[in-house]
Design a protein around this motif. Structure first.
Motif, PDB file in Angstrom:
ATOM      1  N   ALA A  33       0.843  -1.195   0.000  1.00 44.65           N
ATOM      2  CA  ALA A  33       0.000   0.000   0.000  1.00 44.65           C
ATOM      3  C   ALA A  33       0.883   1.252   0.000  1.00 44.65           C
ATOM      4  O   ALA A  33       1.999   1.230   0.527  1.00 44.65           O
ATOM      5  N   GLN A  34       0.386   2.305  -0.617  1.00 44.59           N
ATOM      6  CA  GLN A  34       1.080   3.591  -0.579  1.00 44.59           C
ATOM      7  C   GLN A  34       0.464   4.410   0.548  1.00 44.59           C
ATOM      8  O   GLN A  34      -0.751   4.630   0.558  1.00 44.59           O
ATOM      9  N   VAL A  35       1.297   4.852   1.480  1.00 41.26           N
ATOM     10  CA  VAL A  35       0.793   5.631   2.608  1.00 41.26           C
ATOM     11  C   VAL A  35       1.526   6.960   2.682  1.00 41.26           C
ATOM     12  O   VAL A  35       2.649   7.102   2.195  1.00 41.26           O
ATOM     13  N   ALA A  47      -0.865   8.441   9.812  1.00 41.82           N
ATOM     14  CA  ALA A  47      -0.700   7.834   8.490  1.00 41.82           C
ATOM     15  C   ALA A  47      -2.046   7.771   7.785  1.00 41.82           C
ATOM     16  O   ALA A  47      -3.070   7.454   8.395  1.00 41.82           O
ATOM     17  N   THR A  48      -2.026   8.089   6.504  1.00 39.01           N
ATOM     18  CA  THR A  48      -3.220   8.027   5.663  1.00 39.01           C
ATOM     19  C   THR A  48      -2.851   7.348   4.347  1.00 39.01           C
ATOM     20  O   THR A  48      -1.672   7.145   4.046  1.00 39.01           O
ATOM     21  N   ALA A  49      -3.874   7.046   3.552  1.00 40.46           N
ATOM     22  CA  ALA A  49      -3.597   6.615   2.182  1.00 40.46           C
ATOM     23  C   ALA A  49      -2.873   7.749   1.464  1.00 40.46           C
ATOM     24  O   ALA A  49      -3.085   8.932   1.760  1.00 40.46           O
ATOM     25  N   ALA A  50      -2.006   7.394   0.519  1.00 44.79           N
ATOM     26  CA  ALA A  50      -1.220   8.404  -0.180  1.00 44.79           C
ATOM     27  C   ALA A  50      -1.969   9.041  -1.339  1.00 44.79           C
ATOM     28  O   ALA A  50      -1.519  10.047  -1.880  1.00 44.79           O
ATOM     29  N   TYR A  96      -4.589   5.017   8.870  1.00 44.58           N
ATOM     30  CA  TYR A  96      -4.002   3.779   9.367  1.00 44.58           C
ATOM     31  C   TYR A  96      -3.375   4.016  10.743  1.00 44.58           C
ATOM     32  O   TYR A  96      -2.862   5.103  11.012  1.00 44.58           O
ATOM     33  N   VAL A 107       3.735   1.585  10.763  1.00 38.88           N
ATOM     34  CA  VAL A 107       2.372   1.763  10.259  1.00 38.88           C
ATOM     35  C   VAL A 107       1.732   0.387  10.090  1.00 38.88           C
ATOM     36  O   VAL A 107       2.402  -0.572   9.681  1.00 38.88           O
ATOM     37  N   VAL A 109      -1.226  -1.358   7.983  1.00 36.60           N
ATOM     38  CA  VAL A 109      -2.179  -1.157   6.891  1.00 36.60           C
ATOM     39  C   VAL A 109      -3.112  -2.341   6.690  1.00 36.60           C
ATOM     40  O   VAL A 109      -4.097  -2.232   5.977  1.00 36.60           O
TER      41      VAL A 109
END
Ligand code: FES
Length: 111
Positions: A33-35, A47-50, A96, A107, A109
């Motif tokens: 996943a890209q964060v 942390a969040t989705a990128a 996340y 992190v 995910v």
């Protein structure tokens, strides 16, 4: 006998907290996943989705404070608490679990 199993959150180390600057995000690949990770004023991280749920903007490049990040493309803002957008019609940015352990950002995910 208990019927509830404790759910263990699996954290993955992604980098050093010294690589972060308050107010600026940084993108990492975590378990496929890209964060985007952000440093808050108290030394904790979020942390969040990128990728922005609006039109795919790069969230790590957005301006942030201790409560939210603003996507650089169209300036919608997302809460670090629950990913809610300031315009509810846009949708939610995944958030996340994230922490700092001995200077390392971790992190989760997959939970
Ligand atoms: S792509 Fe992020 S606000 Fe439009």
């Amino acid at each position: 006998m208990t019927t509830e199993a404790a759910t263990e959150v699996a954290f993955t180390p992604v980098g050093s907290v010294t690589d972060l600057t308050r107010g600026e995000g940084r993108a990492y690949a975590v378990d496929g996943a890209q964060v985007a990770v952000f440093l808050l004023g108290d030394g904790t991280v979020r942390a969040t989705a990128a990728v922005c749920p609006h039109r795919g903007g790069p969230i790590a490049d957005g301006q942030s404070d201790d409560t939210k990040v603003m996507c650089p493309l169209h300036q919608y803002a997302y809460s670090f608490a629950d990913g809610a957008c300031n315009d509810p019609s846009i949708g939610t940015l995944p958030v996340y679990p994230a922490r700092v352990v001995d200077g390392t950002i971790e992190v989760a995910v997959g939970s």
